[in-house]
Design an enzyme around this catalytic site. Structure first.
Site, PDB file in Angstrom:
ATOM      1  N   ASN A 190       1.777  -1.474   5.070  1.00 44.86           N
ATOM      2  CA  ASN A 190       0.897  -2.618   5.303  1.00 44.86           C
ATOM      3  C   ASN A 190       1.384  -3.647   6.310  1.00 44.86           C
ATOM      4  OD1 ASN A 190      -1.500  -2.214   3.883  1.00 44.86           O
ATOM      5  ND2 ASN A 190      -0.419  -2.471   1.942  1.00 44.86           N
ATOM      6  N   GLU A 249     -27.538   2.214 -11.561  1.00 43.15           N
ATOM      7  CA  GLU A 249     -26.520   2.480 -10.527  1.00 43.15           C
ATOM      8  C   GLU A 249     -25.646   3.667 -10.936  1.00 43.15           C
ATOM      9  OE1 GLU A 249     -25.685  -1.958  -8.655  1.00 43.15           O
ATOM     10  OE2 GLU A 249     -24.803  -1.457 -10.592  1.00 43.15           O
ATOM     11  N   GLU A 261      15.723   7.091  29.224  1.00 49.27           N
ATOM     12  CA  GLU A 261      14.998   5.821  29.124  1.00 49.27           C
ATOM     13  C   GLU A 261      13.500   6.024  28.984  1.00 49.27           C
ATOM     14  OE1 GLU A 261      16.355   3.017  32.068  1.00 49.27           O
ATOM     15  OE2 GLU A 261      18.427   3.241  31.411  1.00 49.27           O
ATOM     16  N   TRP A 278      -0.017   6.737   0.074  1.00 49.17           N
ATOM     17  CA  TRP A 278       1.208   6.276   0.742  1.00 49.17           C
ATOM     18  C   TRP A 278       0.821   5.229   1.766  1.00 49.17           C
ATOM     19  CZ3 TRP A 278       6.199   8.955   0.524  1.00 49.17           C
ATOM     20  CH2 TRP A 278       7.164   8.432   1.419  1.00 49.17           C
ATOM     21  N   ASP A 293      -3.192   9.338  12.370  1.00 53.42           N
ATOM     22  CA  ASP A 293      -2.778  10.131  13.530  1.00 53.42           C
ATOM     23  C   ASP A 293      -2.392  11.533  13.086  1.00 53.42           C
ATOM     24  OD1 ASP A 293       0.128  10.146  12.810  1.00 53.42           O
ATOM     25  OD2 ASP A 293      -0.063   7.990  13.148  1.00 53.42           O
ATOM     26  N   PHE A 297      12.923   1.779  24.116  1.00 52.31           N
ATOM     27  CA  PHE A 297      13.359   3.159  23.875  1.00 52.31           C
ATOM     28  C   PHE A 297      14.510   3.459  24.820  1.00 52.31           C
ATOM     29  CE2 PHE A 297      13.360   7.596  25.157  1.00 52.31           C
ATOM     30  CZ  PHE A 297      13.303   8.266  23.946  1.00 52.31           C
TER      31      PHE A 297
HETATM   32  C1  GLA Z   1      -3.868  -1.885   1.850  1.00 56.25           C
HETATM   33  C2  GLA Z   1      -4.753  -0.684   1.598  1.00 56.25           C
HETATM   34  C3  GLA Z   1      -5.704  -0.983   0.493  1.00 56.25           C
HETATM   35  C4  GLA Z   1      -4.934  -1.351  -0.759  1.00 56.25           C
HETATM   36  C5  GLA Z   1      -4.016  -2.514  -0.464  1.00 56.25           C
HETATM   37  C6  GLA Z   1      -3.116  -2.803  -1.644  1.00 56.25           C
HETATM   38  O1  GLA Z   1      -4.571  -2.933   2.399  1.00 56.25           O
HETATM   39  O2  GLA Z   1      -5.417  -0.309   2.758  1.00 56.25           O
HETATM   40  O3  GLA Z   1      -6.532   0.132   0.252  1.00 56.25           O
HETATM   41  O4  GLA Z   1      -4.206  -0.229  -1.179  1.00 56.25           O
HETATM   42  O5  GLA Z   1      -3.202  -2.262   0.666  1.00 56.25           O
HETATM   43  O6  GLA Z   1      -2.255  -3.838  -1.395  1.00 56.25           O
END
Ligand code: GLA
Length: 730
Positions: A480, A614, A176, A477, A534, A280
């Site tokens: 979100n 720029e 546990e 990768w 991480d 867990f």
């Molecule tokens: C996340 C990422 C961003 C971008 C968006 C795309 O928020 O942190 O950098 O890649 O997704 O949806």
């Protein structure tokens, strides 16, 4: 030998370059923790373990007589278990087949091995130059074994700890709680430094006293998360950057975690760290075992700075893997803040062409290129190129970008799925959902059940198809949202408590397969910015997008906090447009560059919209960054003036080459006052006796720059910044 057994004293002593860690077996077989701190030769340090006289402290009698073998609630131990008298936060809880809970671990044997151990299916620090100690304990009554793994990388003062729980009984047991680390001190007056945040505000420095009661840093989100980072520093009250005791700890894991620091009634302190026990529950059949992830720890008696530097080196050299661990990573441009979803192939090629002129080396096509995906309501799960939007195949787009002189990279969010996707329509069971509830959406999406091999295989095959179809050099990768609706349709009710961890194991399995199949691809981890920053992810990907907040002034705090544990080489950092999209703040382009230098430096804006002036500045920056690349990425990092210093107008930091031949100092003015005086900043880490030229001009002795200080140029205006290149004069 880093690990020494003393037969007479029954102590195991781990020696690193500057630190000592010791455990001792008491006469009744209890594994005491007797010391962790500044180096002491192989003395017997068990004398510090004293008896507690309180009648309320439970004591276990020896079976043969009435000798007290342990007042377990009070003594410092290497592992702590709930149920038999230790009321502190425990590190392990096991429920036996008869319904009882509790373990009394007694020493059985120990083994010392060359090389640092690895963990099957889990990320871990590695190093043939290291050593391993495995201590085996067994419950006093039941055949439940605990194998404590200690890995040592002496050069970085790094010690790791992991645990295996083995069920040798004839029935099943329920684990546990299985935390990786139990760190006891039989005194206590500590502070806990941790890194808290939220989306776009990750890893901000927080320091609190470890008082009576519990101080908990945690995630229950199925990912390490934006809110708290799976790392901390336990430190003495007097600890600063350069003074005092600092134990810096990092969990090598990307899922839910718990760090709990508490002070007991006798003022002893315990810190435990590991997988969060919330939701867990692991079922172990007879002869099965459970392997925890590992915690890495380092100690410094000279404050935070050496502790951070130890972790930086260990993460760079003995955690990150693959080609880009050492190879120079290309300077990239990412189209996200430049176009968001609104792009086509021609637009991307036109951005790549302009970027190429500036010395940029890699073009990254972010979200929006696949399935039906012109906003974030649909498409996730369908990793099929939207050729209509791009106006060509992926291979053709990659070729056009290659012809413009840039490598080509691509964004994925492999663990996520929209309900409006072909994958969801075909396999609604692939997403986490509870049988009788509406699933909870976040960013209009659900999370795929990566604990299932079938789901992983589907995504793996889709990703490989894309990666094989074009000349792709980089993958971002993303992840979100965090997990809700945790329920896996393939396992029985009793095993649902395994799914959070099995998800992470599944993710690691997928990452291992993908990264080993494509060794030449540079992988960058991301989670709505730095929501899964991480050590677990860094094992597979040498860099991670630090934050979706690209405002350089906000980044001062974010990168400052991140730097306590993670090296510059792991921090994705880009120059974006002004006014900034997250804060609307206007900042000088030079400052945006100077801040992004102390990360992986790249661009995240519509380069087609930049003025010639720029563009010239960006060209200069790209060249300057490349010139100092090795120094920035591999130098020792010094936080000279924190962004939290209330009265200071500047945030200042520095990197120094390991041979002290060069350094780079960056000062950002985050507030302007009228009629100010010159600012002096004392540098660190230089050679006292060497002479250094500052920005190709004046020459100073190292001692002068360190003890009297570098005088910053007077500047006007908020958010101006200065960079000082300090080079040895031979
Ligand atoms: C996340 C990422 C961003 C971008 C968006 C795309 O928020 O942190 O950098 O890649 O997704 O949806």
């Amino acid at each position: 030998m880093a690990i020494i057994f003393n037969e007479q004293n029954k102590t195991y002593t781990i020696q690193t370059k500057n630190t000592t860690y010791q455990m001792a077996i008491n006469p009744f077989g209890v594994l005491l923790h007797t010391y962790y701190g500044r180096k002491i030769e192989n003395d017997n340090l068990a004398y510090t373990v004293y008896d507690d006289m309180s009648p309320f402290t439970p004591k276990t009698e020896d079976i043969k007589g009435d000798e007290v073998w342990a007042r377990i609630d009070h003594i410092p131990q290497e592992i702590s278990c709930f149920g038999c008298g230790d009321y502190r936060e425990s590190s392990v809880n096991v429920r036996h087949a008869d319904g009882t809970m509790g373990l009394q671990p007694i020493f059985v044997s120990a083994e010392i091995k060359n090389g640092k151990y690895s963990l099957e299916g889990l990320p871990a620090f590695y190093g043939d130059e290291g050593e391993t100690l495995i201590v085996t304990l067994k419950d006093r009554v039941y055949d439940v074994y605990l194998h404590l793994y200690y890995g040592v990388l002496p050069e970085y003062d790094l010690i790791t700890r992991a645990l295996v729980i083995e069920n040798k009984t004839s029935s099943k047991i329920h684990v546990e709680k299985a935390l990786s680390l139990n760190l006891d001190f039989n005194y206590g007056d500590f502070d806990l430094v941790s890194f808290e945040g939220r989306w776009a505000q990750e890893r901000r420095f927080q320091r609190t006293p470890v008082a009576h009661g519990k101080n908990q840093i945690f995630s229950t989100r199925g990912a390490s998360g934006h809110i708290m980072n799976p790392s901390c520093i336990l430190c003495s009250k007097d600890a600063t950057e350069t003074n005092g005791d600092a134990y810096a700890l990092a969990f090598v894991y990307s899922g839910s975690f718990l760090i709990s620091a508490s002070r007991n009634f006798n003022d002893n302190t315990r810190l435990v760290m590991g997988i969060n026990p919330e939701n867990f529950n692991f079922v172990l059949e007879s002869d099965e075992s459970f392997q925890t992830p590992e915690v890495a720890m380092t100690f410094s008696y000279n404050g935070f700075e050496p502790a951070s530097q130890n972790l930086h080196k260990a993460i760079r050299n003995n955690l990150c893997r693959g080609k880009y661990k050492n190879a120079r990573r290309p300077v990239l441009i990412n189209n996200w803040e430049g176009t968001y979803f609104d792009f086509n192939g021609d637009k991307l090629v036109s951005m790549a062409k302009d970027a190429s002129e500036l010395g940029v080396e890699l073009f990254v096509m972010d979200d929006g290129w696949f399935g039906k995906r012109d906003d974030d309501y649909s498409g996730l799960g369908d990793w099929v190129v939207n050729e209509r939007k791009l106006g060509c195949t992926l291979s053709e787009l990659a070729s056009k970008i290659n012809e413009a002189g840039l490598k080509f990279g691509i964004w994925f969010e492999p663990e996520a799925i929209n309900e409006d996707s072909d994958l969801y329509r075909a396999h609604p069971d692939y997403a986490f959902k509870m049988p009788n509830r509406q699933p909870t959406l976040a960013r209009h999406q659900l999370i795929l059940d990566m604990s299932r091999k079938e789901v992983r295989d589907n995504i793996y095959n889709q990703l490989c198809k894309i990666l094989d179809s074009a000349n792709i050099s980089y993958v971002k990768w993303d992840f979100n949202r965090n997990i809700t609706d945790l329920y896996s349709c393939e396992v029985p009710a009793e095993k649902q408590g395994e799914i959070y961890h099995r998800y992470v194991l599944g993710l690691y399995d997928l990452l291992e397969r993908i990264t080993s199949r494509y060794p030449d691809i540079l992988f960058e981890s991301c989670s709505g910015g730095g929501g899964r920053f991480d050590c677990g992810m860094h094992y597979y990907m040498p860099q991670a997008w630090t934050s979706d907040d690209t405002d350089p002034i906000e980044r001062l705090k974010i990168q400052h906090g991140t730097s306590f544990i993670y090296p510059v080489s792991t921090m994705g950092a880009h120059v974006s447009a002004s006014p900034n999209h997250q804060t609307n703040r206007k900042t000088p382009l030079k400052t945006r560059g100077n801040v992004a230098y102390f990360g992986t430096y790249g661009l995240e804006l519509d380069v087609n919209k930049m003025t010639d002036e720029e563009k010239a500045e960006i060209k200069r920056q790209v060249a300057e960054f490349k010139q100092h690349y090795e120094l920035i990425q591999r130098g020792e990092y010094y936080r000279l003036r924190s962004p939290y210093e209330f009265d200071s107008l500047y945030c200042v930091w520095q990197v120094v080459a390991s041979d002290k031949s060069e350094a780079l100092v960056c000062a950002v003015k985050y507030r302007t006052e009228a009629n100010t005086h010159p600012e002096f900043v004392r540098l660190r880490g230089l050679d006292e006796n060497k002479y250094y030229k500052v920005n190709g001009g004046k020459i100073y002795q190292g001692a002068t720059l360190m003890y009297n200080g570098l005088m910053l140029e007077q500047s006007w205006g908020d958010y101006e910044s200065q960079l000082y290149y300090i080079e040895e004069v031979k």
